[in-house]
Design an enzyme around this catalytic site. Structure first.
Site, PDB file in Angstrom:
ATOM      1  CD  GLU A 129      -2.884  -0.678  -0.226  1.00 14.18           C
ATOM      2  OE1 GLU A 129      -2.864   0.415  -0.813  1.00 14.18           O
ATOM      3  OE2 GLU A 129      -3.454  -1.677  -0.672  1.00 14.18           O
TER       4      GLU A 129
HETATM    5  C1  LIG Z   1       2.856  -9.876   0.154  1.00 19.22           C
HETATM    6  C2  LIG Z   1       2.618  -8.769  -0.805  1.00 19.22           C
HETATM    7  C3  LIG Z   1       1.318  -8.422  -1.146  1.00 19.22           C
HETATM    8  C4  LIG Z   1       1.089  -7.398  -2.066  1.00 19.22           C
HETATM    9  N1  LIG Z   1      -0.199  -7.139  -2.496  1.00 19.22           N
HETATM   10  C5  LIG Z   1      -0.386  -6.298  -3.549  1.00 19.22           C
HETATM   11  C6  LIG Z   1      -1.671  -6.174  -4.168  1.00 19.22           C
HETATM   12  O1  LIG Z   1      -2.653  -6.771  -3.721  1.00 19.22           O
HETATM   13  N2  LIG Z   1      -1.794  -5.373  -5.263  1.00 19.22           N
HETATM   14  C7  LIG Z   1      -0.735  -4.702  -5.781  1.00 19.22           C
HETATM   15  O2  LIG Z   1      -0.899  -4.016  -6.778  1.00 19.22           O
HETATM   16  N3  LIG Z   1       0.500  -4.789  -5.217  1.00 19.22           N
HETATM   17  C8  LIG Z   1       0.699  -5.582  -4.126  1.00 19.22           C
HETATM   18  N4  LIG Z   1       1.939  -5.703  -3.562  1.00 19.22           N
HETATM   19  C9  LIG Z   1       3.025  -4.892  -4.090  1.00 19.22           C
HETATM   20  C10 LIG Z   1       3.436  -3.782  -3.139  1.00 19.22           C
HETATM   21  O3  LIG Z   1       2.436  -2.800  -3.040  1.00 19.22           O
HETATM   22  C11 LIG Z   1       4.784  -3.226  -3.612  1.00 19.22           C
HETATM   23  O4  LIG Z   1       5.736  -4.232  -3.335  1.00 19.22           O
HETATM   24  C12 LIG Z   1       5.154  -1.926  -2.957  1.00 19.22           C
HETATM   25  O5  LIG Z   1       4.298  -0.889  -3.368  1.00 19.22           O
HETATM   26  C13 LIG Z   1       6.598  -1.504  -3.263  1.00 19.22           C
HETATM   27  O6  LIG Z   1       6.895  -1.600  -4.615  1.00 19.22           O
HETATM   28  P1  LIG Z   1       8.186  -2.430  -5.079  1.00 19.22           P
HETATM   29  O7  LIG Z   1       8.147  -3.745  -4.375  1.00 19.22           O
HETATM   30  O8  LIG Z   1       8.230  -2.455  -6.539  1.00 19.22           O
HETATM   31  O9  LIG Z   1       9.408  -1.649  -4.490  1.00 19.22           O
HETATM   32  P2  LIG Z   1      10.171  -0.421  -5.209  1.00 19.22           P
HETATM   33  O10 LIG Z   1       9.174   0.533  -5.735  1.00 19.22           O
HETATM   34  O11 LIG Z   1      11.175  -0.968  -6.136  1.00 19.22           O
HETATM   35  O12 LIG Z   1      10.888   0.247  -3.960  1.00 19.22           O
HETATM   36  C14 LIG Z   1      12.058  -0.306  -3.362  1.00 19.22           C
HETATM   37  C15 LIG Z   1      12.537   0.651  -2.262  1.00 19.22           C
HETATM   38  O13 LIG Z   1      12.820   1.929  -2.821  1.00 19.22           O
HETATM   39  C16 LIG Z   1      12.026   2.943  -2.225  1.00 19.22           C
HETATM   40  N5  LIG Z   1      11.588   3.883  -3.240  1.00 19.22           N
HETATM   41  C17 LIG Z   1      11.034   3.615  -4.435  1.00 19.22           C
HETATM   42  N6  LIG Z   1      10.757   4.749  -5.084  1.00 19.22           N
HETATM   43  C18 LIG Z   1      11.119   5.764  -4.287  1.00 19.22           C
HETATM   44  C19 LIG Z   1      11.070   7.189  -4.387  1.00 19.22           C
HETATM   45  N7  LIG Z   1      10.546   7.815  -5.443  1.00 19.22           N
HETATM   46  N8  LIG Z   1      11.534   7.921  -3.352  1.00 19.22           N
HETATM   47  C20 LIG Z   1      12.030   7.320  -2.246  1.00 19.22           C
HETATM   48  N9  LIG Z   1      12.106   5.979  -2.109  1.00 19.22           N
HETATM   49  C21 LIG Z   1      11.643   5.207  -3.106  1.00 19.22           C
HETATM   50  C22 LIG Z   1      10.855   2.228  -1.580  1.00 19.22           C
HETATM   51  O14 LIG Z   1      10.339   2.936  -0.467  1.00 19.22           O
HETATM   52  C23 LIG Z   1      11.484   0.901  -1.179  1.00 19.22           C
HETATM   53  O15 LIG Z   1      12.111   1.034   0.064  1.00 19.22           O
HETATM   54  C24 LIG Z   1       2.178  -6.692  -2.609  1.00 19.22           C
HETATM   55  C25 LIG Z   1       3.485  -7.022  -2.231  1.00 19.22           C
HETATM   56  C26 LIG Z   1       3.713  -8.052  -1.371  1.00 19.22           C
HETATM   57  C27 LIG Z   1       5.133  -8.432  -1.048  1.00 19.22           C
END
Ligand SMILES: Cc1cc2nc3c(=O)[nH]c(=O)nc-3n(C[C@H](O)[C@H](O)[C@H](O)COP(=O)(O)OP(=O)(O)OC[C@H]3O[C@@H](n4cnc5c(N)ncnc54)[C@H](O)[C@@H]3O)c2cc1C
Length: 594
Positions: free
Chosen positions: A441
């Site tokens: 989220e």
């Molecule tokens: C168990 C689980 C359930 C989930 N359920 C859903 C779901 O139902 N629907 C759905 O759509 N998604 C879902 N997700 C996805 C989840 O919402 C994302 O994993 C999350 O939003 C982070 O995106 P990412 O993993 O691509 O990390 P990234 O976006 O790659 O981020 C990696 C790190 O970099 C930081 N970062 C990234 N961009 C920036 C920025 N601009 N400024 C500062 N810091 C930044 C982040 O805070 C994080 O610490 C789920 C994930 C998991 C693991």
């Protein structure tokens, strides 16, 4: 074996004594929502959570979900529990009465959600996501879509998902590539791969309704070119729940993960799947944000629920486990040793947990009440003010309470010692389950950016006033009063509040010149804000019990308020210093460090 008993005394304290829950019944649409009704629903919810959901928490974690040729099996007992849950009307608690929902206040929903998350977070994911889909459709879909889908989502016979994330698009949703081509008959063909989709496939409901972010042909790049589509797993044939052909959406795999193992996390492949536009073309982010804002608060509640159950187990264990002697002489001389509870360091851990949870509960429920006022209060000015307050507090509730959930669960393992690291104790599961709440989220880092980048500057800082003004007034009133206990509590809070005000103006000014300054301070700022908010809650709770010294929780509340102000609020000094140190050690000056 872990234990859970719904914290009904504290819930009642917050609702009745702190928030005056009786005001709900004065709002149009909630006339029947008297405190009696509130507590009847809460008592029933508590029984369901304690007796049906909690017994499946550890077994669900051990068994996990199983993927078998495109189908997903939830752990033993989940289907039956879900049936009981849906038949009891819990899927439609705060949903639109026009489509069969019970239309109960959001505050009541918050309480029930907290208990569900304490009892079995992984189970709670399934109805939780459905509720988010309900909210988005209720506000943004046309009447035909609402008629077809909402009654089934509300009665729990169908469930919902939110499909945002793609392999290359997580925090940055502007990178979404999934496409939607008009089919010529008003529907669209949706093609793309979504990953990490919670409840994307399972065996609990007859149908699964996916809300999918995708791009129309020729749409602008970035978030301005994203639209929202409804894509059911099975295509409905009528408005009565009839189901026809299987749609072209399949589950390719489920993830094997650290926690919430009984919640399926799916790769979903859309191969020209039939979908319908929800809301306006290219305005999908707006619609999805409706869902995400509610979901962010719900995830904050997940943190609170996990913290509560972890603390209950730690508190019980510390009273039973005998190790060492109290430093000032044996407390239980007839036993071979004293319980852990006598040791200052164990007390520090338990009080930290309690102070964060009860302060967090007061804060979360305050926001829950504000949602009801924002939607139902007869005075438009009150509605506007509460709406702004909720917008301001959403990233704080999400990030602060999920950090609390993880930290409190981690402390519970520490209180258990080696036993906490062993599966049987049940507390290590809370650490694993809590970890994801800080990530999904919108990660807590993204919440902090939302706070400093969007909420702080919005309407020239008007949102901030919705928190700053009441707190400033309450502090001034206490300091001008004659109660030495309250003055003792308000004095450190007033200093911390001063730090928050100075940090706010510093970030606002520095951020105008250099956005890195605001972004580098964001997480410390959110924590500083959150601690001040918890302090404000503790001052309010202390005021309640000072006026009612006969209250059964009076001594406990006062002792915990003192602990919070003396031992936890000082963290604001460190956060303030870090904020004032600026971005240079993070950015330019730190080029050599990474
Ligand atoms: C168990 C689980 C359930 C989930 N359920 C859903 C779901 O139902 N629907 C759905 O759509 N998604 C879902 N997700 C996805 C989840 O919402 C994302 O994993 C999350 O939003 C982070 O995106 P990412 O993993 O691509 O990390 P990234 O976006 O790659 O981020 C990696 C790190 O970099 C930081 N970062 C990234 N961009 C920036 C920025 N601009 N400024 C500062 N810091 C930044 C982040 O805070 C994080 O610490 C789920 C994930 C998991 C693991």
């Amino acid at each position: 074996m872990p234990r859970y008993q719904a914290p009904l005394d504290d819930i009642r304290f917050v609702l009745e004594d702190l928030l005056d829950v009786g005001q709900e019944a004065n709002m149009p649409g909630f006339e029947e929502m008297t405190p009696d009704i509130f507590f009847q629903v809460i008592d029933e919810g508590a029984k369901l959570c304690e007796q049906v959901l909690f017994p499946l928490n550890q077994s669900g974690d051990a068994e996990g979900c199983v993927f078998d040729q495109g189908e997903v099996r939830t752990p033993a007992g989940f289907k039956e529990a879900y049936r009981t849950f849906a038949e009891g009307g819990w899927t439609g608690l705060a949903c639109d009465p026009a489509y069969g929902g019970q239309g109960l206040p959001e505050l009541l929903n918050f309480v029930v959600e907290e208990m569900i998350c304490s009892a079995n977070l992984a189970f709670g994911m399934y109805p939780g996501l459905t509720r988010g889909v309900h909210n988005a459709l209720d506000l943004h879909a046309d009447e035909a879509i609402k008629r077809r889908y909402l009654p089934r989502l509300i009665d729990g016979s169908w469930s919902g998902t939110m499909c945002l994330t793609e392999p290359h698009s997580g925090s940055d949703l502007g990178l979404v590539r999934t496409r939607a081509e008009p089919a010529g008959d008003g529907s669209y063909r949706v093609t793309g791969t979504k990953i990490f989709i919670s409840a994307g496939e399972h065996d609990l409901t007859a149908n699964i309704v996916h809300l999918v972010l995708a791009r129309l042909p020729g749409a602008p790049g970035g978030t301005r070119g994203i639209s929202l589509f409804i894509v059911p797993k099975l295509l409905p044939t009528d408005d009565e729940g009839g189901l026809g052909a299987r749609n072209e959406v399949t589950c390719g795999a489920i993830e094997h993960k650290m926690g919430i193992r009984a919640s399926s996390t799916c790769v979903l492949n859309f191969d020209g799947a039939t979908g319908w536009l929800v809301g306006e073309a290219n305005k999908g982010m707006r619609a999805m944000f409706t869902m995400m804002n509610a979901a962010r608060l719900a995830v904050g509640i997940q943190g609170l629920g996990l913290a509560e159950v972890a603390w209950q187990n730690a508190r019980a264990y510390a009273g039973e486990r005998l190790q060492g002697r109290a430093l000032k002489g044996a407390k239980c001389p007839d036993q071979p040793a004293d319980p852990l509870l006598v040791h200052p360091d164990v007390r520090r851990m338990l009080l930290t947990q309690k102070a964060l949870i009860e302060g967090g509960r007061a804060l979360a429920y305050w926001v829950g009440l504000a949602i009801d006022r924002a939607e139902h209060h007869p005075d438009p000015k009150v509605r506007e003010a509460d709406n702004e307050f909720v917008a301001l507090m959403t990233p704080i509730v999400k990030a602060l309470l999920t950090d609390i959930g993880f930290d409190v669960a981690n402390l519970a393992v520490q209180v258990f010692g080696g036993a906490g690291y062993i599966r049987e104790s049940g507390v290590e599961q809370y650490v694993r389950d809590a970890r994801i709440t800080q990530i999904y989220e919108g990660t807590n880092g993204i919440q902090a950016l939302d706070l400093v980048g969007r909420k702080l500057p919005q309407n020239m800082g008007r949102l901030l006033r919705r928190f700053f003004h009441p707190v400033a007034e309450e502090l001034a009133a206490v300091m001008a009063g004659a109660d030495p206990v309250l003055i003792e509590l308000a004095t450190p809070l007033a200093k911390a509040f001063g730090r928050l005000q100075t940090a706010t103006t510093t970030i606002a000014f520095k951020g105008l010149e250099d956005p890195d300054e605001a972004a580098a301070a964001a997480s410390d700022y959110l924590r500083l804000f959150g601690l001040v908010a918890l302090g404000a809650m503790w001052l309010r709770m202390a005021k309640v019990v000072q006026a009612r010294p006969d209250h059964p929780l009076a001594a406990s509340k006062l002792a915990t308020a003192r602990f919070f102000m003396a031992k936890l609020l000082p963290e604001t000094s460190g956060r303030f210093a870090a904020i004032m140190a600026g971005a240079k050690t993070v950015m330019a000056g730190a080029a050599a460090a990474l």
